[in-house]
Design a protein around this motif. Structure first.
Motif, short mmCIF file in Angstrom:
data_model
loop_
_atom_site.label_atom_id
_atom_site.label_comp_id
_atom_site.label_asym_id
_atom_site.label_seq_id
_atom_site.Cartn_x
_atom_site.Cartn_y
_atom_site.Cartn_z
N GLU A 290 33.32 -19.38 41.43
CA GLU A 290 34.64 -19.35 42.05
C GLU A 290 34.85 -17.99 42.71
O GLU A 290 34.83 -16.96 42.03
CB GLU A 290 35.74 -19.62 41.03
N ASN B 189 34.28 -15.57 39.61
CA ASN B 189 34.25 -16.15 38.27
C ASN B 189 33.00 -16.98 38.04
O ASN B 189 32.55 -17.72 38.92
CB ASN B 189 35.48 -17.02 38.03
N SER C 25 42.83 -17.46 40.00
CA SER C 25 41.83 -18.48 39.69
C SER C 25 42.46 -19.86 39.61
O SER C 25 43.37 -20.09 38.81
CB SER C 25 41.14 -18.15 38.36
N GLU D 223 40.57 -14.30 35.22
CA GLU D 223 41.09 -15.61 34.82
C GLU D 223 42.61 -15.66 34.96
O GLU D 223 43.16 -16.50 35.66
CB GLU D 223 40.67 -15.92 33.38
#
Length: 286
Positions: free
Chosen positions: A120, A108, A155, A87
């Motif tokens: 992701e 992700n 991200s 993240e």
């Protein structure tokens, strides 16, 4: 690429409900799954890892992630892939001390990982193109996801969410709005259209000029704090984990926790059905 689909064995390394959701997602797709719960420590990890794909779902701790990556690479084949949730950490930071940095790619998920369309894929110039293509293929054709790939090494979703939360903290801390009001504003406006359109499509539908005029005056007034709100820091300091220990922005009873979990799971199923009626690629047909 078809032969690299659901017959591929996968090792999931992690803990918590997101990791369990990933296991459920991959199992439902037909993958042979080996799940290693990191809460058991590193001693129980097998000396040789035969799987060609390892999915990590660990806490947002760079040192912890790197230590697991180093250990996994010592026991994996050189042509295997490590897909890591990330993240706030940069991909190149995870690749920096790796024996084979090209093996590592960001991946992700969101909870519940076996219900949502979100996936992701995070890459950079170091990543093996084969790994990117593999995850794109698996996500779209095997896991029931609507995957997207960012080549920035970080991200995009995390940054967008953090910006929204930072402004929410600011509004509450300055007493411009209550926690309940912020939640209602998110739910009843953005929460209403985002599953259908996303920000850019919505501005197209509503009229981009109006949003340009608003942002011209509003953007200089938005929060640019570098740290979270004081009341949020206090919540964390007091051990607040939200629904996990009944201590969060709202108060929960034991029966209330069970009810909220049930409602959220039901909502995830319902919203998935609605989103299937309006797929993201719809514009290609219009």
């Amino acid at each position: 690429m078809k032969n690299q689909g659901v017959e591929m064995p996968v090792l999931v390394v992690g803990s918590g409900k997101v990791a369990q959701g990933v296991v459920n997602c991959l199992s439902s797709a037909g993958h042979p799954i080996d799940y290693y719960n990191i809460d058991n420590g590193k001693d129980m990890l097998p000396d040789h890892i035969p799987e060609k794909l390892v999915v990590m779902v660990t806490s947002e701790d760079k040192i912890e992630k790197i230590s697991w990556i180093v250990l996994l690479q010592q026991r994996m084949d050189s042509d295997a892939t490590i897909a890591v949730n990330m993240e706030s950490i940069l991909l190149d930071e995870l690749q920096e001390k790796a024996q084979q940095p090209e093996q590592i790619i960001g991946l992700n998920w969101v909870y519940p990982a076996d219900q949502t369309f979100f996936l992701e894929i995070i890459s950079n110039a170091v990543c093996n193109e084969r790994n990117i293509a593999l995850l794109q293929h698996l996500g779209k054709n095997c896991w029931g996801k609507d995957p997207y790939t960012v080549c920035s090494g970080f991200s995009a979703r995390a940054r967008m969410f953090a910006a929204m939360v930072r402004e929410a903290f600011y509004l509450v801390e300055k007493e411009y709005a209550s926690i309940e009001s912020v939640d209602r504003a998110c739910r009843n406006d953005a929460g209403y259209y985002l599953p259908f359109a996303g920000n850019f499509r919505y501005m197209d539908l509503m009229g981009t000029y109006a949003y340009g005029a608003v942002m011209k005056d509003l953007n200089p007034e938005l929060c640019n704090e570098k740290t979270p709100a004081i009341f949020f820091k206090e919540l964390l300091k007091n051990g607040g984990l939200g629904i996990e220990n009944n201590t969060g922005f709202y108060n929960y009873t034991e029966s209330g926790v069970q009810e909220w979990n049930g409602l959220f799971n039901q909502f995830s199923e319902d919203i998935r059905k609605i989103m299937l009626k309006y797929p993201f690629g719809k514009e290609q047909e219009i």
